[in-house]
Structures are given as structure tokens and as C-alpha cells.
Design an enzyme around this catalytic site. Sequence first.
Site, PDB file in Angstrom:
ATOM      1  N   SER A  68       0.927  -1.382  -0.085  1.00  0.00           N
ATOM      2  CA  SER A  68       0.117  -0.100  -0.049  1.00  0.00           C
ATOM      3  C   SER A  68       0.694   1.204   0.072  1.00  0.00           C
ATOM      4  O   SER A  68       2.319   1.431   0.578  1.00  0.00           O
ATOM      5  CB  SER A  68      -0.954   0.120   1.179  1.00  0.00           C
ATOM      6  OG  SER A  68      -1.596   1.337   1.442  1.00  0.00           O
TER       7      SER A  68
ATOM      8  N   TYR B 222      -1.566  -0.686  10.557  1.00  0.00           N
ATOM      9  CA  TYR B 222      -1.760  -1.471   8.996  1.00  0.00           C
ATOM     10  C   TYR B 222      -0.578  -1.044   7.905  1.00  0.00           C
ATOM     11  O   TYR B 222      -0.321  -1.912   7.372  1.00  0.00           O
ATOM     12  CB  TYR B 222      -3.238  -0.927   8.537  1.00  0.00           C
ATOM     13  CG  TYR B 222      -3.353  -1.251   7.047  1.00  0.00           C
ATOM     14  CD1 TYR B 222      -3.724  -2.444   6.580  1.00  0.00           C
ATOM     15  CD2 TYR B 222      -3.206  -0.002   6.022  1.00  0.00           C
ATOM     16  CE1 TYR B 222      -3.985  -2.601   5.129  1.00  0.00           C
ATOM     17  CE2 TYR B 222      -3.373  -0.098   4.819  1.00  0.00           C
ATOM     18  CZ  TYR B 222      -3.697  -1.303   4.248  1.00  0.00           C
ATOM     19  OH  TYR B 222      -4.085  -1.543   2.999  1.00  0.00           O
TER      20      TYR B 222
HETATM   21  P1  NAP Z   1     -11.734  -5.587  -1.124  1.00  0.00           P
HETATM   22  O1  NAP Z   1     -12.513  -4.697  -2.381  1.00  0.00           O
HETATM   23  O2  NAP Z   1     -12.836  -4.961   0.352  1.00  0.00           O
HETATM   24  O3  NAP Z   1     -11.863  -7.138  -1.316  1.00  0.00           O
HETATM   25  C1  NAP Z   1     -11.410  -8.091  -0.140  1.00  0.00           C
HETATM   26  C2  NAP Z   1     -11.388  -9.282  -0.804  1.00  0.00           C
HETATM   27  O4  NAP Z   1     -10.585 -10.074   0.132  1.00  0.00           O
HETATM   28  C3  NAP Z   1     -12.814  -9.682  -0.873  1.00  0.00           C
HETATM   29  O5  NAP Z   1     -12.762 -10.714  -1.846  1.00  0.00           O
HETATM   30  C4  NAP Z   1     -12.889 -10.648   0.332  1.00  0.00           C
HETATM   31  O6  NAP Z   1     -13.827 -11.813   0.287  1.00  0.00           O
HETATM   32  C5  NAP Z   1     -11.437 -11.014   0.628  1.00  0.00           C
HETATM   33  N1  NAP Z   1     -10.887 -11.302   2.019  1.00  0.00           N
HETATM   34  C6  NAP Z   1     -10.998 -10.600   2.976  1.00  0.00           C
HETATM   35  N2  NAP Z   1     -10.539 -11.083   4.074  1.00  0.00           N
HETATM   36  C7  NAP Z   1      -9.851 -12.408   3.574  1.00  0.00           C
HETATM   37  C8  NAP Z   1      -9.116 -13.361   4.348  1.00  0.00           C
HETATM   38  N3  NAP Z   1      -8.805 -13.170   5.721  1.00  0.00           N
HETATM   39  N4  NAP Z   1      -8.844 -14.246   3.724  1.00  0.00           N
HETATM   40  C9  NAP Z   1      -9.136 -14.335   2.266  1.00  0.00           C
HETATM   41  N5  NAP Z   1     -10.003 -13.489   1.707  1.00  0.00           N
HETATM   42  C10 NAP Z   1     -10.247 -12.472   2.376  1.00  0.00           C
HETATM   43  O7  NAP Z   1     -10.461  -5.075  -0.788  1.00  0.00           O
HETATM   44  P2  NAP Z   1      -9.470  -4.286  -1.896  1.00  0.00           P
HETATM   45  O8  NAP Z   1      -9.590  -2.982  -1.355  1.00  0.00           O
HETATM   46  O9  NAP Z   1      -9.509  -4.765  -3.201  1.00  0.00           O
HETATM   47  O10 NAP Z   1      -7.852  -4.857  -1.072  1.00  0.00           O
HETATM   48  C11 NAP Z   1      -7.014  -5.635  -1.585  1.00  0.00           C
HETATM   49  C12 NAP Z   1      -5.599  -5.458  -1.099  1.00  0.00           C
HETATM   50  O11 NAP Z   1      -5.337  -3.949  -1.630  1.00  0.00           O
HETATM   51  C13 NAP Z   1      -5.290  -5.373   0.227  1.00  0.00           C
HETATM   52  O12 NAP Z   1      -4.057  -5.910   0.400  1.00  0.00           O
HETATM   53  C14 NAP Z   1      -5.519  -4.179   0.738  1.00  0.00           C
HETATM   54  O13 NAP Z   1      -4.471  -3.835   1.971  1.00  0.00           O
HETATM   55  C15 NAP Z   1      -4.418  -3.495  -0.539  1.00  0.00           C
HETATM   56  N6  NAP Z   1      -4.808  -2.101  -0.814  1.00  0.00           N
HETATM   57  C16 NAP Z   1      -5.962  -1.589  -1.169  1.00  0.00           C
HETATM   58  C17 NAP Z   1      -6.174   0.037  -1.186  1.00  0.00           C
HETATM   59  C18 NAP Z   1      -7.614   0.580  -1.421  1.00  0.00           C
HETATM   60  O14 NAP Z   1      -7.621   1.758  -1.614  1.00  0.00           O
HETATM   61  N7  NAP Z   1      -8.550  -0.285  -1.703  1.00  0.00           N
HETATM   62  C19 NAP Z   1      -5.109   0.599  -1.138  1.00  0.00           C
HETATM   63  C20 NAP Z   1      -3.731   0.327  -1.013  1.00  0.00           C
HETATM   64  C21 NAP Z   1      -3.804  -1.181  -0.716  1.00  0.00           C
HETATM   65  P3  NAP Z   1     -14.491 -12.434   1.642  1.00  0.00           P
HETATM   66  O15 NAP Z   1     -15.290 -11.411   2.236  1.00  0.00           O
HETATM   67  O16 NAP Z   1     -15.311 -13.697   0.690  1.00  0.00           O
HETATM   68  O17 NAP Z   1     -13.529 -13.037   2.301  1.00  0.00           O
END
Ligand code: NAP
Length: 254
Positions: free
Chosen positions: A146, A159
Site C-alpha cells: 500500500s 496497518y
Molecule cells: P476489497 O475490495 O474489500 O476485497 C477484499 C477481498 O478479500 C474480498 O474478495 C474478500 O472476500 C477477501 N478477503 C477478506 N479477508 C480475507 C481473508 N482473511 N482471507 C481471504 N480472503 C479475504 O479489498 P481491496 O481494497 O481490493 O484490497 C485488496 C488489497 O489491496 C489489500 O491487501 C489492501 O491492503 C490493498 N490495498 C487497497 C487499497 C484501497 O484503497 N482499496 C489501497 C492500498 C492497498 P470474502 O469477504 O469472501 O473473504
Amino acid sequence: MEQKIGRRFEGKVAIVTASTQGIGFGIAERLGLEGASVVISSRKQKNVDEAVAKLKAKGIEVFGVVCHVSNAQQRKNLIEKTIEKYGKIDVVVSNAAANPLTDNILETKESVLDKLWEINVKTAILLLQDAAPHLQNGSSVIFISSIAAFQPAASMGMYGVTKTALLGLTKALAAEMAPNTRVNCVAPGFVPTHFAGFITNDEVARKAIEERTLFNRLGTTDDMAAATTFLASDDASYITGETLVVAGGMPSRL
Ligand code: NAP
């Protein structure tokens, strides 16, 4: 995402964790559209089934397995089912993370500290331990870190620190896994997903973030998928141990 794309992953097998929505889903979709057989996973069967159906509807070869990354049996099962079905692993994208909403670091309960370390760092390592015997020559691992890794923001402090750890893990494993496997990292800026909704759904916070980018916009899942698939592909065959910041020019680097 119907833009012109290549077929860089024809004949390759890719595992993406936490990939039933958001950034992980976008990465799985892009890998699949480029010819990979994609193994998607998350905690809930219903989400896995729905995501598999969406990807199949796009003509993607996809297989879905329930895997809460903290569950050792489910991690092993993810790898075993992948090998039973496709026989090898070429790409692992480690994308799962625990919800960033936390207290100040000095007020964070030990149980929350443990959960953040476990899901954001430790399970990424444990999954790779299971996957390692099956990784092909020329394979590629990508950690999703991130922008918060570089400057952990208030209230997301711990985090951010776990995401900083992934930058070090990328360097350490790149050395350990060379020359067979390249290990790189993507550090996304803010993308309006469910995960980031507590920030991006707040009009004032969203505008403040947009203004910190040089394009005055949030990132998209396609932006993250493009960077991740580049690093996973042979186009990046001389790149390992690196972190690619995909944050619209937001300030980064330690
Ligand atoms: P998201 O849209 O909320 O999606 C999260 C996904 O992870 C869902 O498919 C969820 O499905 C699954 N999940 C959650 N906890 C889990 C677990 N313990 N084991 C397996 N699957 C799990 O999240 P996102 O924003 O795409 O984030 C993905 C990654 O990007 C993360 O590492 C996050 O730190 C990083 N990131 C995001 C942002 C941002 O702004 N969005 C910025 C920087 C980094 P289920 O509920 O079915 O488990």
C-alpha cells in the site's frame, strides 16, 4: 475492462488470494483475459461462486476455492486443489489484508496487533511455503502492499507498518527465491473498494486524497491489475525485489 490487451499468460497458472472482489478480482480478471488459468479464493463460498461465474462469463478459465488466509488447512487445500486441477503454479498474487481501521498504535490491543501481522504478513509467507515446491522456473510472486507502507497515516498506523514489512519481505524473498522465481510488490494508492470505503465514501476525505494525487483522481482496480500483471509477466523478467507504487504520483518512498 475491454481494452486491447495481450495474451502474456497463455499456458500459465495463477493463484490470487482474496480475489472475489476489488483489487484481487481485477487482477484475476486481467490475468485470465491474458490467457492464464486463474485460481481465485476468499473466505465465503457464495462470494467465490459469484466471482467464478462473472469470470467464466468473460471466457476466462477459472477455478474457485474457499480460503481464509489464516486457516492453515484452507491454505493447503488451495494449493492442493490448484495442483490437482492444473498441475503447476506460475504466478502467486498475495493480496489479502485485514481491515485497516485501527486505533493509535500505542492504544492497539495485542489481539488486533496479532491479527494485522498474521493476515497482512505471516500468512503471505505461509502460503508461499506451501506453494514453493510447485513454482515453475520463471515463476513470479507479487505482494500487494500500500502507499501507506511509506507513510503510515494516523488511525491506519499499524496497518501501514505491516505493509512496510512487505517491502522488506519482497527484498528478502527475491534473494532467497532467485533465479527461479521473481518476487515483486505493488503499492496501490487509494482505490474505492469495499475495503477502503470508510475513506473513499467520505466526500471530504476522498477529495483530500484526490488532491494529493497528480491526476486529481482515485485509482481503479484496472490500474492495479495492469501494474501487477506487468510485474508477473515475462515483460518484467529482469525485475525482482522491487516495489511499484501505483498511486497517481502521491508522495512515496521511505
Ligand atoms: P476489497 O475490495 O474489500 O476485497 C477484499 C477481498 O478479500 C474480498 O474478495 C474478500 O472476500 C477477501 N478477503 C477478506 N479477508 C480475507 C481473508 N482473511 N482471507 C481471504 N480472503 C479475504 O479489498 P481491496 O481494497 O481490493 O484490497 C485488496 C488489497 O489491496 C489489500 O491487501 C489492501 O491492503 C490493498 N490495498 C487497497 C487499497 C484501497 O484503497 N482499496 C489501497 C492500498 C492497498 P470474502 O469477504 O469472501 O473473504
